[in-house]
Design an enzyme around this catalytic site. Structure first.
Site, mmCIF file in Angstrom:
data_model
loop_
_atom_site.group_PDB
_atom_site.id
_atom_site.type_symbol
_atom_site.label_atom_id
_atom_site.label_comp_id
_atom_site.label_asym_id
_atom_site.label_seq_id
_atom_site.Cartn_x
_atom_site.Cartn_y
_atom_site.Cartn_z
ATOM 1 N N TYR A 1 -7.066 4.845 10.924
ATOM 2 C CA TYR A 1 -7.416 4.468 9.548
ATOM 3 C C TYR A 1 -8.929 4.410 9.371
ATOM 4 O O TYR A 1 -9.492 5.089 8.505
ATOM 5 C CB TYR A 1 -6.790 3.114 9.178
ATOM 6 C CG TYR A 1 -7.418 2.483 7.945
ATOM 7 C CD1 TYR A 1 -7.281 3.069 6.697
ATOM 8 C CD2 TYR A 1 -8.170 1.308 8.046
ATOM 9 C CE1 TYR A 1 -7.875 2.503 5.567
ATOM 10 C CE2 TYR A 1 -8.766 0.731 6.931
ATOM 11 C CZ TYR A 1 -8.620 1.335 5.686
ATOM 12 O OH TYR A 1 -9.218 0.777 4.582
ATOM 13 N N LYS B 1 -11.579 6.782 7.153
ATOM 14 C CA LYS B 1 -12.470 6.262 6.100
ATOM 15 C C LYS B 1 -13.926 6.608 6.440
ATOM 16 O O LYS B 1 -14.717 6.950 5.555
ATOM 17 C CB LYS B 1 -12.306 4.746 5.949
ATOM 18 C CG LYS B 1 -10.948 4.300 5.420
ATOM 19 C CD LYS B 1 -10.667 4.743 3.979
ATOM 20 C CE LYS B 1 -11.528 4.027 2.974
ATOM 21 N NZ LYS B 1 -11.123 4.383 1.576
ATOM 22 N N THR C 1 -14.740 0.728 3.448
ATOM 23 C CA THR C 1 -14.330 -0.519 4.088
ATOM 24 C C THR C 1 -15.307 -0.910 5.197
ATOM 25 O O THR C 1 -15.962 -0.041 5.792
ATOM 26 C CB THR C 1 -12.916 -0.342 4.702
ATOM 27 O OG1 THR C 1 -12.674 -1.366 5.656
ATOM 28 C CG2 THR C 1 -12.771 0.990 5.433
ATOM 29 N N ASP C 2 -15.360 -2.205 5.483
ATOM 30 C CA ASP C 2 -16.209 -2.661 6.597
ATOM 31 C C ASP C 2 -15.679 -2.162 7.945
ATOM 32 O O ASP C 2 -16.388 -2.191 8.943
ATOM 33 C CB ASP C 2 -16.317 -4.203 6.605
ATOM 34 C CG ASP C 2 -14.987 -4.923 6.771
ATOM 35 O OD1 ASP C 2 -13.927 -4.263 6.784
ATOM 36 O OD2 ASP C 2 -15.004 -6.173 6.888
ATOM 37 N N GLU C 3 -14.407 -1.687 7.956
ATOM 38 C CA GLU C 3 -13.820 -1.269 9.232
ATOM 39 C C GLU C 3 -14.512 -0.041 9.816
ATOM 40 O O GLU C 3 -14.358 0.247 11.003
ATOM 41 C CB GLU C 3 -12.312 -1.029 9.076
ATOM 42 C CG GLU C 3 -11.615 -2.287 8.600
ATOM 43 C CD GLU C 3 -10.101 -2.291 8.742
ATOM 44 O OE1 GLU C 3 -9.564 -1.613 9.622
ATOM 45 O OE2 GLU C 3 -9.462 -3.013 7.954
HETATM 46 P P1 NAD Z 1 -3.071 0.237 -1.290
HETATM 47 O O1 NAD Z 1 -2.417 0.836 -0.077
HETATM 48 O O2 NAD Z 1 -2.543 -1.022 -1.863
HETATM 49 O O3 NAD Z 1 -3.055 1.320 -2.486
HETATM 50 C C1 NAD Z 1 -3.340 2.662 -2.272
HETATM 51 C C2 NAD Z 1 -2.951 3.429 -3.541
HETATM 52 O O4 NAD Z 1 -3.327 4.809 -3.344
HETATM 53 C C3 NAD Z 1 -1.451 3.410 -3.844
HETATM 54 O O5 NAD Z 1 -1.233 3.162 -5.206
HETATM 55 C C4 NAD Z 1 -0.986 4.814 -3.464
HETATM 56 O O6 NAD Z 1 0.129 5.260 -4.220
HETATM 57 C C5 NAD Z 1 -2.242 5.639 -3.743
HETATM 58 N N1 NAD Z 1 -2.288 6.876 -2.949
HETATM 59 C C6 NAD Z 1 -2.095 6.999 -1.601
HETATM 60 N N2 NAD Z 1 -2.172 8.296 -1.256
HETATM 61 C C7 NAD Z 1 -2.426 9.003 -2.392
HETATM 62 C C8 NAD Z 1 -2.624 10.388 -2.671
HETATM 63 N N3 NAD Z 1 -2.562 11.318 -1.706
HETATM 64 N N4 NAD Z 1 -2.894 10.743 -3.938
HETATM 65 C C9 NAD Z 1 -2.958 9.812 -4.938
HETATM 66 N N5 NAD Z 1 -2.759 8.506 -4.734
HETATM 67 C C10 NAD Z 1 -2.497 8.106 -3.471
HETATM 68 O O7 NAD Z 1 -4.602 0.117 -0.903
HETATM 69 P P2 NAD Z 1 -5.672 -1.030 -1.291
HETATM 70 O O8 NAD Z 1 -5.551 -2.137 -0.342
HETATM 71 O O9 NAD Z 1 -5.630 -1.263 -2.754
HETATM 72 O O10 NAD Z 1 -7.026 -0.265 -0.940
HETATM 73 C C11 NAD Z 1 -7.672 0.562 -1.902
HETATM 74 C C12 NAD Z 1 -8.925 1.146 -1.289
HETATM 75 O O11 NAD Z 1 -9.791 0.095 -0.871
HETATM 76 C C13 NAD Z 1 -8.680 2.007 -0.049
HETATM 77 O O12 NAD Z 1 -9.535 3.123 -0.111
HETATM 78 C C14 NAD Z 1 -9.048 1.098 1.108
HETATM 79 O O13 NAD Z 1 -9.515 1.845 2.206
HETATM 80 C C15 NAD Z 1 -10.154 0.260 0.495
HETATM 81 N N6 NAD Z 1 -10.327 -1.103 1.036
HETATM 82 C C16 NAD Z 1 -9.264 -1.951 1.132
HETATM 83 C C17 NAD Z 1 -9.467 -3.254 1.604
HETATM 84 C C18 NAD Z 1 -8.327 -4.246 1.674
HETATM 85 O O14 NAD Z 1 -8.521 -5.354 2.176
HETATM 86 N N7 NAD Z 1 -7.143 -3.939 1.189
HETATM 87 C C19 NAD Z 1 -10.749 -3.670 1.971
HETATM 88 C C20 NAD Z 1 -11.816 -2.772 1.863
HETATM 89 C C21 NAD Z 1 -11.582 -1.491 1.378
HETATM 90 P P1 TYD Z 2 -4.230 -6.540 7.920
HETATM 91 O O1 TYD Z 2 -3.860 -7.335 6.727
HETATM 92 O O2 TYD Z 2 -3.325 -5.443 8.367
HETATM 93 O O3 TYD Z 2 -5.710 -5.992 7.647
HETATM 94 P P2 TYD Z 2 -6.752 -5.247 8.670
HETATM 95 O O4 TYD Z 2 -6.065 -4.905 9.920
HETATM 96 O O5 TYD Z 2 -7.119 -4.022 7.894
HETATM 97 O O6 TYD Z 2 -7.871 -6.205 8.860
HETATM 98 O O7 TYD Z 2 -4.401 -7.540 9.140
HETATM 99 C C1 TYD Z 2 -5.334 -8.599 9.102
HETATM 100 C C2 TYD Z 2 -5.329 -9.264 10.462
HETATM 101 O O8 TYD Z 2 -4.047 -9.873 10.664
HETATM 102 C C3 TYD Z 2 -5.503 -8.309 11.627
HETATM 103 O O9 TYD Z 2 -6.295 -8.939 12.626
HETATM 104 C C4 TYD Z 2 -4.098 -8.074 12.141
HETATM 105 C C5 TYD Z 2 -3.418 -9.385 11.842
HETATM 106 N N1 TYD Z 2 -1.950 -9.315 11.557
HETATM 107 C C6 TYD Z 2 -1.055 -10.113 12.265
HETATM 108 O O10 TYD Z 2 -1.433 -10.901 13.147
HETATM 109 N N2 TYD Z 2 0.274 -10.029 11.959
HETATM 110 C C7 TYD Z 2 0.739 -9.170 11.003
HETATM 111 O O11 TYD Z 2 1.991 -9.096 10.808
HETATM 112 C C8 TYD Z 2 -0.188 -8.366 10.281
HETATM 113 C C9 TYD Z 2 0.275 -7.416 9.216
HETATM 114 C C10 TYD Z 2 -1.529 -8.480 10.584
#
Ligand code: NAD
Ligand code: TYD
Length: 339
Positions: free
Chosen positions: A153, A157, A125-127
């Site tokens: 988090y 990562k 992630t970019d985070e």
């Molecule tokens: P999500 O929380 O929707 O899904 C996570 C999945 O992983 C779930 O299906 C969960 O059951 C499974 N999981 C969790 N712990 C586990 C374990 N111990 N063993 C097996 N499975 C397990 O997450 P997401 O938003 O789809 O993100 C997926 C990946 O992409 C993550 O690694 C996250 O860091 C990365 N990512 C997410 C975003 C975003 O905007 N959501 C952006 C950049 C990177």
């Molecule tokens: P989020 O979707 O949790 O992603 P991330 O924190 O990983 O970027 O949140 C996106 C942005 O929205 C973040 O700046 C936090 C803000 N946010 C709110 O203002 N209210 C909310 O209820 C949530 C879940 C997030």
């Protein structure tokens, strides 16, 4: 080729499985997922019966079970999505983030070393780069930006990313890493900003905006992320890191107002609540490398993507209403009750 996809019952992993099965019907996909609160088997309903798909409910931290699966499937590639992914939960309970995101990654890579692999891909992630100031729009994250994390988090990562690069250097594991900006689209768990605001809007509930709502995220439609990963695992260079983002920076409050407008709801639903601890101000990705080296460009612009996403949540109420009617109620009360 057999591709092991971890976390495929979650948001991005499931979208990736749909994309791969469509684009590469000759490949076999094995999905390994623990089905935590964030994982939903119903998401994968449309592919569960496909002959080239297998679902395995298991924890990536469970070493014997992971080795057993590698023994059975001998995957050619691993695409590792499984993670604890929500910043707010990591502030409440860091331990499970370290366990899953760091230790789980180590177990998977150990399995790759033991059984051999053509490619191990870490979905990061970019985070991991920390945040950027609002008043320096010229600054963007490149692959050379130092890791500088803010939350448990992002630290977990970043820890995993360092371990991935260490396994490459020390053991010669053929790895790649991608670092993507915030995703949005179908099947995103309604604890994250966009689906949470859509769900609350539709129920005429307050929309909890943290702080002043000025924090900026760089939004990418989930399918564009999946396409980028597909390119990286097939054409990307071993040992390389690729940033993924679509130059689409938006302040939270503007996203919330846009959702209200699309759904025809009043701005009086907006409620400013106590800010997140350690809240990152701005994320912004420079995707020049993946464009230059692999020809990737985002295809879905935000104006279109957000409409499609809102429509998806309208058309698939059963999927998210089932989620928010269960344990989510307790989460919501604890996270937002006295905020
Ligand atoms: P999500 O929380 O929707 O899904 C996570 C999945 O992983 C779930 O299906 C969960 O059951 C499974 N999981 C969790 N712990 C586990 C374990 N111990 N063993 C097996 N499975 C397990 O997450 P997401 O938003 O789809 O993100 C997926 C990946 O992409 C993550 O690694 C996250 O860091 C990365 N990512 C997410 C975003 C975003 O905007 N959501 C952006 C950049 C990177
Ligand atoms: P989020 O979707 O949790 O992603 P991330 O924190 O990983 O970027 O949140 C996106 C942005 O929205 C973040 O700046 C936090 C803000 N946010 C709110 O203002 N209210 C909310 O209820 C949530 C879940 C997030």
């Amino acid at each position: 080729m057999t591709v092991l996809v971890t976390g495929g019952a979650g948001f991005i992993g499931s979208n990736f499985i749909f994309y791969e099965l469509e684009k590469h019907p000759e490949d076999r996909i094995v999905c390994l997922d623990k089905l935590t609160y964030a994982g939903n088997l119903s998401t994968l309903k449309a592919v569960l019966e496909k002959p080239n798909f297998r679902f395995v409910k298991e924890d990536i931290c469970h070493r014997e079970a992971v080795y057993q699966l590698f023994e059975e499937e001998k995957p050619d590639m691993v695409v590792h999505f499984a993670a604890e992914s929500h910043v707010d939960r990591s502030i409440e309970n860091p331990g499970v983030f370290l366990e899953t995101n760091i230790m789980g990654t180590a177990v998977l890579m150990d399995a790759c070393r033991k059984y051999g692999i053509k490619r191990y891909h870490q979905v990061s992630t970019d985070e991991v780069y920390g945040d950027l100031p609002l008043d320096r729009p010229d600054l963007l994250f490149t692959e050379e930006t130092p890791l500088h994390t803010s939350s448990p988090y992002s630290s977990s990562k970043a820890g995993a990313d360092l371990l991935v690069m260490a396994y490459h250097r020390t053991f010669g594991l053929p790895v790649t890493i991608s670092r993507c900006s915030n995703n949005y689209g179908p099947y995103q768990f309604p604890e994250k900003l966009i689906p949470l605001m859509i769900a609350n809007c539709l129920a005429d509930k307050p929309l909890p905006v943290y702080g002043e709502g000025k924090n900026v995220r760089d939004w990418l439609y989930v399918e564009d992320h999946c396409k980028a990963i597909d390119l990286i695992i097939r054409k990307g260079k071993e040992g390389e890191i690729y940033n993924i983002g679509g130059h689409n920076e938006m302040a939270n409050i503007d996203i919330v107002k846009l959702i209200l407008k699309e759904l025809g709801k009043p701005e009086s639903l907006i409620t400013y609540v106590t800010d997140r601890k350690g809240h990152d101000m701005r994320y912004a990705i420079d995707p020049a490398k993946i464009h230059r080296e692999l020809g990737w460009l985002p295809e879905t612009m935000f104006a279109e993507g957000i409409k499609k996403t809102i429509q998806w949540y309208l058309d698939n109420k059963e999927w998210w209403e089932t989620i928010i009617s269960g344990e989510y109620q307790n989460y919501y009360r604890e996270m937002y009750g006295n905020r």
